[in-house]
Design an enzyme around this catalytic site. Structure first.
Site, mmCIF file in Angstrom:
data_model
loop_
_atom_site.group_PDB
_atom_site.id
_atom_site.type_symbol
_atom_site.label_atom_id
_atom_site.label_comp_id
_atom_site.label_asym_id
_atom_site.label_seq_id
_atom_site.Cartn_x
_atom_site.Cartn_y
_atom_site.Cartn_z
ATOM 1 N N LEU A 189 0.826 -1.208 0.000
ATOM 2 C CA LEU A 189 0.000 0.000 0.000
ATOM 3 C C LEU A 189 0.856 1.252 0.000
ATOM 4 C CD1 LEU A 189 -2.822 -0.733 2.593
ATOM 5 C CD2 LEU A 189 -2.687 -1.315 0.169
ATOM 6 N N GLY B 162 1.425 -5.798 0.965
ATOM 7 C CA GLY B 162 0.577 -5.870 -0.229
ATOM 8 C C GLY B 162 1.315 -6.432 -1.447
ATOM 9 N N ASN C 123 4.413 -7.981 6.769
ATOM 10 C CA ASN C 123 4.963 -7.164 7.861
ATOM 11 C C ASN C 123 3.932 -6.192 8.429
ATOM 12 O OD1 ASN C 123 4.871 -5.590 5.561
ATOM 13 N ND2 ASN C 123 6.577 -4.311 6.203
ATOM 14 N N GLU C 124 2.654 -6.504 8.256
ATOM 15 C CA GLU C 124 1.604 -5.551 8.667
ATOM 16 C C GLU C 124 1.659 -5.216 10.151
ATOM 17 O OE1 GLU C 124 1.178 -8.016 6.614
ATOM 18 O OE2 GLU C 124 0.204 -7.217 4.840
HETATM 19 C C1 LIG Z 1 -3.800 -7.008 -5.984
HETATM 20 C C2 LIG Z 1 -3.180 -6.084 -5.027
HETATM 21 C C3 LIG Z 1 -3.675 -6.294 -3.697
HETATM 22 C C4 LIG Z 1 -2.940 -5.492 -2.639
HETATM 23 C C5 LIG Z 1 -3.609 -5.734 -1.346
HETATM 24 C C6 LIG Z 1 -2.987 -5.074 -0.165
HETATM 25 C C7 LIG Z 1 -3.741 -5.479 1.064
HETATM 26 C C8 LIG Z 1 -3.215 -4.854 2.295
HETATM 27 C C9 LIG Z 1 -2.053 -5.552 2.778
HETATM 28 C C10 LIG Z 1 -1.021 -4.982 3.300
HETATM 29 C C11 LIG Z 1 -0.891 -3.613 3.847
HETATM 30 C C12 LIG Z 1 0.304 -2.890 3.265
HETATM 31 O O1 LIG Z 1 0.735 -3.116 2.169
HETATM 32 S S1 LIG Z 1 0.969 -1.674 4.237
HETATM 33 C C13 LIG Z 1 2.398 -1.098 3.348
HETATM 34 C C14 LIG Z 1 3.549 -1.866 3.795
HETATM 35 N N1 LIG Z 1 4.722 -1.533 3.078
HETATM 36 C C15 LIG Z 1 5.885 -1.390 3.693
HETATM 37 O O2 LIG Z 1 6.020 -1.472 4.885
HETATM 38 C C16 LIG Z 1 7.043 -1.130 2.794
HETATM 39 C C17 LIG Z 1 7.863 -0.016 3.300
HETATM 40 N N2 LIG Z 1 9.015 0.154 2.403
HETATM 41 C C18 LIG Z 1 10.108 -0.616 2.515
HETATM 42 O O3 LIG Z 1 10.228 -1.508 3.309
HETATM 43 C C19 LIG Z 1 11.218 -0.263 1.569
HETATM 44 O O4 LIG Z 1 10.988 0.998 1.020
HETATM 45 C C20 LIG Z 1 11.390 -1.283 0.416
HETATM 46 C C21 LIG Z 1 11.917 -2.599 1.006
HETATM 47 C C22 LIG Z 1 10.096 -1.530 -0.353
HETATM 48 C C23 LIG Z 1 12.442 -0.728 -0.585
HETATM 49 O O5 LIG Z 1 13.622 -0.400 0.135
HETATM 50 P P1 LIG Z 1 14.754 0.485 -0.562
HETATM 51 O O6 LIG Z 1 15.857 0.616 0.422
HETATM 52 O O7 LIG Z 1 15.065 -0.069 -1.905
HETATM 53 O O8 LIG Z 1 14.048 1.890 -0.823
HETATM 54 P P2 LIG Z 1 13.666 3.030 0.234
HETATM 55 O O9 LIG Z 1 13.215 2.467 1.508
HETATM 56 O O10 LIG Z 1 14.758 4.041 0.246
HETATM 57 O O11 LIG Z 1 12.387 3.649 -0.498
HETATM 58 C C24 LIG Z 1 12.512 4.333 -1.748
HETATM 59 C C25 LIG Z 1 11.434 5.370 -1.820
HETATM 60 O O12 LIG Z 1 10.161 4.711 -1.819
HETATM 61 C C26 LIG Z 1 9.320 5.272 -0.805
HETATM 62 N N3 LIG Z 1 8.446 4.208 -0.298
HETATM 63 C C27 LIG Z 1 8.790 3.027 0.196
HETATM 64 N N4 LIG Z 1 7.726 2.309 0.553
HETATM 65 C C28 LIG Z 1 6.654 3.077 0.276
HETATM 66 C C29 LIG Z 1 5.238 2.884 0.428
HETATM 67 N N5 LIG Z 1 4.721 1.734 0.912
HETATM 68 N N6 LIG Z 1 4.438 3.876 0.051
HETATM 69 C C30 LIG Z 1 4.950 5.027 -0.463
HETATM 70 N N7 LIG Z 1 6.268 5.275 -0.627
HETATM 71 C C31 LIG Z 1 7.103 4.306 -0.266
HETATM 72 C C32 LIG Z 1 10.309 5.743 0.234
HETATM 73 O O13 LIG Z 1 9.720 6.695 1.054
HETATM 74 C C33 LIG Z 1 11.411 6.303 -0.628
HETATM 75 O O14 LIG Z 1 11.022 7.566 -1.088
HETATM 76 P P3 LIG Z 1 12.071 8.736 -1.360
HETATM 77 O O15 LIG Z 1 13.048 8.210 -2.359
HETATM 78 O O16 LIG Z 1 11.233 9.840 -1.854
HETATM 79 O O17 LIG Z 1 12.721 9.005 -0.028
#
Ligand SMILES: CCCCCCCC/C=C\CC(=O)SCCNC(=O)CCNC(=O)[C@H](O)C(C)(C)COP(=O)(O)OP(=O)(O)OC[C@H]1O[C@@H](n2cnc3c(N)ncnc32)[C@H](O)[C@@H]1OP(=O)(O)O
Length: 341
Positions: A86, A131, A154-155
């Site tokens: 998400l 997600g 990791n929710e």
């Molecule tokens: C069919 C589809 C169905 C989908 C159903 C979903 C149902 C619900 C289930 C789950 C809930 C969720 O998904 S909650 C979201 C959980 N996500 C996370 O916790 C991920 C967080 N991010 C990370 O762990 C890391 O960013 C990464 C491992 C994904 C990548 O790491 P890396 O070191 O390569 O990059 P950065 O951490 O530096 O990130 C780069 C850049 O991206 C932005 N970012 C990261 N994650 C998100 C996000 N989830 N939303 C928006 N933006 C995100 C981060 O801020 C960095 O931005 P900048 O470069 O501007 O600083």
């Protein structure tokens, strides 16, 4: 004759898709000569699900369905991230109406993907938390590339509870004990660990190899009567879809209440602050010591990188309700969060 018709149709699709992909889309679709659509997700920086991205994914799935394409492989155009799940911007301080529309769209996309009549596979070529993991799990086959990437649910570490339908899906894919342990502890699996519990089906050397392995899985169905395959898949997956269809509103309300809970919002603000501070004007207006505290933690993390324990700093803000605000240039104030590497 039939084969020639199929080939001609795919050539038409290939040129049509090329046209679509010039429209600055977040999903690049290519249909190969075997009639397999490859969906390359390319929403920078990490393919996180925003409302627009979900709508585009929904249209792409319709495109595959309506053009009688036999199979689809989902992958990422980025070298290190499959999908970050998400979009945190949809979760932080959400507007109730928008969030509910967002979640309803997400339910719809999931039902389309999980219940697709065409064959689905995921070539997971990078990080795949939350997600991102669910998207891959909704496909029929998963190949992950080896490396330092992880996949998992990791929710809870975000203060969230995964939707019931996601939990059911995982419980039906890996064993119940592994599912419970993974969900409650927010465990992230390396490709080898994921293979061991059958969260994924194969490990590949790189993206091309992952796509080739997905294609090999898809090829198996050349030997199987299409109607038998589709009806069997629908019998297995139909009940979960029906269950969500009957509980969509409750599911949306439950997630909304969870998302607006102060604890979830605190984690969301910290996640957001990995992005440039100026990108979040809502936070810099008004003075809330806890928000300023977390904002400063994120700023120090940006300045000091791996030396700085950002999560620990944010937890301290929450624990002390922003009474001790770290100053990145004042050693004494940040020393508890510095590590020796
Ligand atoms: C069919 C589809 C169905 C989908 C159903 C979903 C149902 C619900 C289930 C789950 C809930 C969720 O998904 S909650 C979201 C959980 N996500 C996370 O916790 C991920 C967080 N991010 C990370 O762990 C890391 O960013 C990464 C491992 C994904 C990548 O790491 P890396 O070191 O390569 O990059 P950065 O951490 O530096 O990130 C780069 C850049 O991206 C932005 N970012 C990261 N994650 C998100 C996000 N989830 N939303 C928006 N933006 C995100 C981060 O801020 C960095 O931005 P900048 O470069 O501007 O600083």
């Amino acid at each position: 004759m039939l084969l020639r018709r199929v080939y001609k149709q795919h050539r038409w699709l290939a040129s049509h898709v090329k046209f679509l992909s010039t429209q600055k889309s977040s999903i690049d679709i290519k249909v190969d000569n075997d009639g397999i659509a490859i969906l390359n997700l390319q929403r920078p920086p990490v393919n996180s699900f925003s409302m627009d991205f979900l709508k585009e994914l929904s249209k792409s799935l319709d495109f595959v369905e309506n053009n009688k394409i036999t199979a689809m492989i989902l992958t990422s155009a980025f070298p290190r991230v499959f999908s970050a799940g998400l979009d945190i911007n949809e979760v932080y301080k959400p507007d109730a109406v928008r969030f509910k529309e967002f979640w309803t769209t997400l339910q719809e996309v999931w039902m389309k993907l999980f219940g697709a009549r065409f064959i689905t596979a995921a070539a997971i070529n990078g990080q795949s938390p939350a997600g991102g993991c669910l998207m891959a799990m909704s496909c029929e086959y998963r190949v992950m590339i080896k490396g330092t990437f992880t996949i998992g649910m990791n929710e809870t570490s975000l203060g969230l509870i995964a939707p019931t339908w996601f939990m059911e899906l995982v419980k039906n894919t890996i064993n119940v004990r592994d599912a419970e342990y993974a969900f409650t502890t927010s465990r992230m699996f390396t490709p080898e660990e994921a293979l061991k519990v059958r969260l994924i089906d194969e490990i590949a050397a790189d993206k091309d190899d992952a796509i080739a392995k997905c294609k090999r899985f898809i090829k198996k169905f050349d030997e199987i009567t299409p109607s038998a395959r589709i009806n069997t898949k629908m019998k297995l997956r139909g009940p979960a879809i029906k269950k969500l269809q009957n509980t969509r509103q409750e599911d949306t309300e439950e997630i909304y209440q969870l998302v607006i809970h102060p604890d979830t919002q605190k984690v969301a603000i910290f996640q957001l602050y990995s992005s440039p501070v100026s990108a979040n004007p809502a936070i810099i207006t008004g003075y809330d010591p806890m928000e300023v505290c977390i904002e400063n933690c994120a700023q120090c993390k940006k300045m000091l990188g791996a030396w700085f324990e950002g999560q620990l700093c944010a937890e301290s803000c929450i624990k002390y309700r922003g009474k001790m605000i770290p100053d990145c240039e004042n050693y004494a104030s940040i020393s508890p969060f510095l590590n020796k590497l």
